[in-house]
Write a protein that holds these residues in place. Structure first.
Motif, PDB file in Angstrom:
ATOM      1  N   GLN A   1      -2.224  -2.453  -8.653  1.00  0.00           N
ATOM      2  CA  GLN A   1      -1.951  -2.641  -7.223  1.00  0.00           C
ATOM      3  C   GLN A   1      -2.663  -3.851  -6.648  1.00  0.00           C
TER       4      GLN A   1
ATOM      5  N   ASP B   1      -8.071   5.873   1.868  1.00  0.00           N
ATOM      6  CA  ASP B   1      -7.049   6.855   1.492  1.00  0.00           C
ATOM      7  C   ASP B   1      -7.146   7.011  -0.018  1.00  0.00           C
TER       8      ASP B   1
ATOM      9  N   ARG C   1       3.293   5.647 -11.803  1.00  0.00           N
ATOM     10  CA  ARG C   1       2.119   5.856 -10.952  1.00  0.00           C
ATOM     11  C   ARG C   1       0.873   5.219 -11.558  1.00  0.00           C
TER      12      ARG C   1
ATOM     13  N   THR D   1      -5.312   8.442  -2.215  1.00  0.00           N
ATOM     14  CA  THR D   1      -4.098   8.289  -3.011  1.00  0.00           C
ATOM     15  C   THR D   1      -3.685   6.833  -3.149  1.00  0.00           C
ATOM     16  N   SER D   2      -3.630   6.118  -2.016  1.00  0.00           N
ATOM     17  CA  SER D   2      -3.108   4.748  -2.035  1.00  0.00           C
ATOM     18  C   SER D   2      -4.176   3.703  -2.287  1.00  0.00           C
TER      19      SER D   2
ATOM     20  N   GLN E   1      -1.349   2.211  -9.903  1.00  0.00           N
ATOM     21  CA  GLN E   1      -2.770   2.400  -9.648  1.00  0.00           C
ATOM     22  C   GLN E   1      -3.622   1.331 -10.342  1.00  0.00           C
TER      23      GLN E   1
ATOM     24  N   SER F   1       0.818  -1.219   0.000  1.00  0.00           N
ATOM     25  CA  SER F   1       0.000   0.000   0.000  1.00  0.00           C
ATOM     26  C   SER F   1       0.847   1.261   0.000  1.00  0.00           C
ATOM     27  N   GLN F   2       2.140   1.124   0.319  1.00  0.00           N
ATOM     28  CA  GLN F   2       3.010   2.296   0.361  1.00  0.00           C
ATOM     29  C   GLN F   2       3.622   2.633  -0.991  1.00  0.00           C
TER      30      GLN F   2
ATOM     31  N   ILE G   1       2.394   3.358  -3.964  1.00  0.00           N
ATOM     32  CA  ILE G   1       1.837   4.523  -4.638  1.00  0.00           C
ATOM     33  C   ILE G   1       2.242   5.814  -3.923  1.00  0.00           C
ATOM     34  N   LEU G   2       2.344   5.779  -2.599  1.00  0.00           N
ATOM     35  CA  LEU G   2       2.752   6.960  -1.851  1.00  0.00           C
ATOM     36  C   LEU G   2       4.207   7.304  -2.136  1.00  0.00           C
TER      37      LEU G   2
END
Length: 697
Positions: free
Chosen positions: A538, A641, A531, A643-644, A535, A504-505, A507-508
């Motif tokens: 993932q 979240d 990215r 973003t992630s 996305q 999960s990290q 993408i961050l």
């Protein structure tokens, strides 16, 4: 209760080393439950399947079987004779992220309460939450709030006549301090709260005092206003330390008295200064004690500076440089480093083994200690001093013309480039599911964990906090190095992150990387492609890490930079079949798919797997997405979240389908309307239902 479940559950309270796991204590809890269960059955059922399973558990996991059983038999007969021990404690430490959070405070306190509960009521409260929220409830983002609910159940229980909680160094709780203070305040306002006593210590912090000073139940004690009592305690501590030293060094009565006098005069009522000064005395002969002590200045800052200078005076040039590298690495690191990680981050000679590193750390023991093969600061004040010593005599962070983070970035990427490879853990099967991974399979790459997680953090620090024009060359050089690494090892790096449990990290980290490069460059387009790749893929990568080399690349657009760079990673049978000409040309308008199965236990099936979505809302700042399922059997609200794509919280209070959701303008609150005729407002950070508006049928 299933014994293995109890062991797993209680061990999860001990994830931080603030409360070290005593396996006998944990098995003692299990034994009490089994004894109670067997006593409630008929005699012929006394040896039941659950007891047998527990004995099998001991056979499989405890190499001290015979001793364990003897101890358990003895201690179980004694245990019910004990009085309930109602005093529990926690010592915060800002320099270690296992000991500096509100969740860690509650975990440790709950662990000690459970061990001291002779009636085993409290472990059942914990299991209620464990069964409801799943096995990750004590380690995920909701851990503090899960523990808070357990504590409020405990506070309403009559098993304890009084509860005493001691939390030391509250100012060093750097994660969730506000929530912890609110929890303390709420606990003191409960009915029957007179049985709850909190002892909190902290440096003078206006924000802490403001939150607590207005409370009627607070009694504030200032050390400055109680100097006599503090001096008496300091003198007792000095006497204890010297007495201990005197037994080893055989001080004469005259030397003993002189040391005692000097310590009392220079300590300034600071226990840590006394501790560090006595460590210096432990190094020298009795004949050198007075002279050594006289050279140590008063005050912690002056003491640390003298110890820093002393490293250079008393060591060879080579050892001084190794100490500089150690202190620099530990000061700049995001979290405490293991000895194996230290080799990479500090740039130590590869031939140094862990014993050599421990010896080297001892040369810096006024600043650092080694606990369980992890290097830690002796105290937050040591880190504060080194943080402000960038241009000190030792040149801690290297030449002032270079960015201190640049060397760490280069070391991380160099080592990762040398060791990362396809299928680094020899999983072999492309469909291997991450839930089948066992810790032993990644032992040989654990030393790479810090480098994998945190090189991006250090990259963002390159050129930050240095003079005008300084570090510009470092930034450009680092970007070239990063670009080369990603174009060769991107998939290897992602595989390693998934194996380390950080899918999960990804993408961050990629989003953070995008912010380090200029727009409209080849590198910026490459990072945009990464990215979009993450996305889109993932969900499959997070569960099947080796799919990153096959389906994730195979089904990427024809114009994708990643698809072109890593086409050689595709298995031969896929290349032979062909078919990429039917893949779409570029990334489409779909940015990301949110899947609930990324959060829940792999053996569980989410409501969303069987039904659609009834309502969604996106916060104004773009940080969160809220959704509710279109199911009569589920009334939960999921907070993501944005973003992630990971689930942060599940909100549960409605009894009917949630049909409408809306965030407040500040994003702090969420409103929900349900078929149960109620409208509720929620605190997004805590997950608490704050207001209820109940309509009529």
């Amino acid at each position: 209760m299933n014994p293995a479940t109890i062991v797993t559950m209680v061990k999860s309270l001990c994830a931080s080393r603030a409360s070290k796991i005593d396996s006998i204590s944990i098995t003692e809890i299990v034994l009490r439950l089994l004894v109670r269960a067997s006593n409630s059955r008929a005699p012929d059922e006394a040896v039941n399947s659950e007891s047998y399973e527990f004995l099998q558990y001991l056979d499989a996991t405890d190499p001290r079987n015979d001793k364990a059983r003897e101890s358990l038999e003895r201690r179980s007969s004694e245990f019910h004779q004990r009085l309930v021990n109602s005093v529990t404690y926690f010592f915060c430490q800002a320099t270690d992220n296992r000991w500096n959070s509100a969740a860690a405070v509650l975990k440790c306190i709950l662990y000690h309460l459970i061990l001291s509960d002779k009636d085993d009521i409290l472990v059942r409260y914990l299991k209620e939450e464990y069964d409801k929220s799943g096995p990750d409830c004590l380690s995920g983002p909701n851990a503090f709030y899960v523990l808070q609910r357990v504590f409020f159940k405990i506070f309403h229980d009559q098993i304890f006549e009084e509860l005493y909680f001691l939390v030391d160094a509250l100012d060093e709780c750097t994660d969730g301090l506000t929530e912890l203070l609110n929890f303390v305040s709420r606990s003191m306002m409960l009915l029957g709260s007179s049985k709850i006593k909190w002892f909190l210590t902290s440096r003078n912090r206006p924000d802490i005092e403001e939150r607590l000073d207005s409370k009627d139940f607070l009694r504030r004690i200032s050390l400055e206003e109680n100097n006599t009592q503090i001096t008496a305690a300091v003198n007792d501590y000095i006497n204890e330390k010297i007495t201990h030293l005197s037994k080893a060094k055989r001080y004469s009565a005259e030397v003993f008295d002189q040391i005692q006098k000097i310590l009392q005069e220079r300590a300034e009522n600071t226990f840590l200064w006394i501790h560090l000064a006595c460590k210096e005395l432990a190094r020298v002969k009795a004949s050198q004690a007075i002279l050594t002590l006289q050279k140590i200045p008063s005050g912690l800052q002056e003491f640390y500076q003298e110890m820093l200078n002393n490293i250079e005076r008393t060591n060879t040039e080579e050892d001084t440089e190794l100490c500089r590298q150690l202190l620099s690495a530990v000061t700049l690191a995001v979290r405490p480093l293991s000895l194996s990680e230290m080799t990479i981050i500090a740039g130590l000679p590869p031939e140094m083994n862990e014993y050599d590193m421990e010896v080297q750390v001892k040369q810096c023991d006024s600043f650092l200690i080694v606990q369980e093969k992890t290097v830690l600061f002796v105290h937050q004040s040591a880190k504060d001093f080194l943080d402000g010593n960038s241009s000190g005599k030792l040149g801690l962070f290297g030449p002032p013309t270079r960015s201190p983070h640049y060397s760490i970035v280069k070391r991380c990427l160099t080592r990762l480039s040398e060791e990362l490879r396809t299928d680094i853990c020899d999983l072999k099967m492309p469909g291997f599911h991450i839930k089948n991974l066992i810790p032993e399979q990644i032992l040989h790459i654990n030393h790479l964990k810090y480098a994998c997680y945190h090189w991006v953090y250090h990259l963002t620090g390159v050129g930050v906090g240095v003079g005008v024009g300084v570090g510009v060359g470092d930034r450009k050089e680092a970007q070239v190095y990063v670009s080369g690494f990603l174009r060769k090892h991107l998939l290897h790096w992602m595989e390693a992150l998934v194996l380390f449990g950080a899918s999960s990290q990804i993408i961050l980290l990629v989003t953070a990387l995008e912010r380090t490069v200029l727009e409209d460059t080849e590198d910026s387009r490459f990072l945009y492609d990464i990215r979009r790749f993450v996305q889109y893929r993932q969900a499959i990568i997070a569960e099947n890490p080796l799919q990153i080399y096959s389906s994730a690349v195979l089904f990427s657009p024809q114009e994708s930079i990643i698809a072109k760079l890593f086409s050689d990673s595709l298995p031969e049978w896929i290349i032979a079949v062909g078919g990429r000409e039917n893949i779409y040309k570029d990334w489409g308008p779909l940015i990301q798919t949110f899947r609930t199965r990324l959060l829940v236990n792999h053996d569980q099936v989410s409501d969303f797997d069987h039904c659609g979505i009834k309502s969604i809302a996106i916060s104004a700042d773009g940080k969160y997405l809220a959704s509710s399922p279109a199911s009569n059997n589920s009334s939960s609200i999921t907070i993501w979240d944005f973003t992630s794509g990971i689930i942060l919280k599940k909100l549960e209070s409605h009894s009917g389908t949630v049909r409408a959701l809306a965030f407040s303008a500040s994003t702090a609150k969420l409103a929900s309307a349900s078929d149960d005729t109620s409208t509720r407002t929620w605190n997004i950070l805590s997950g608490e239902n704050q207001l209820l508006f109940q309509g009529r049928d």
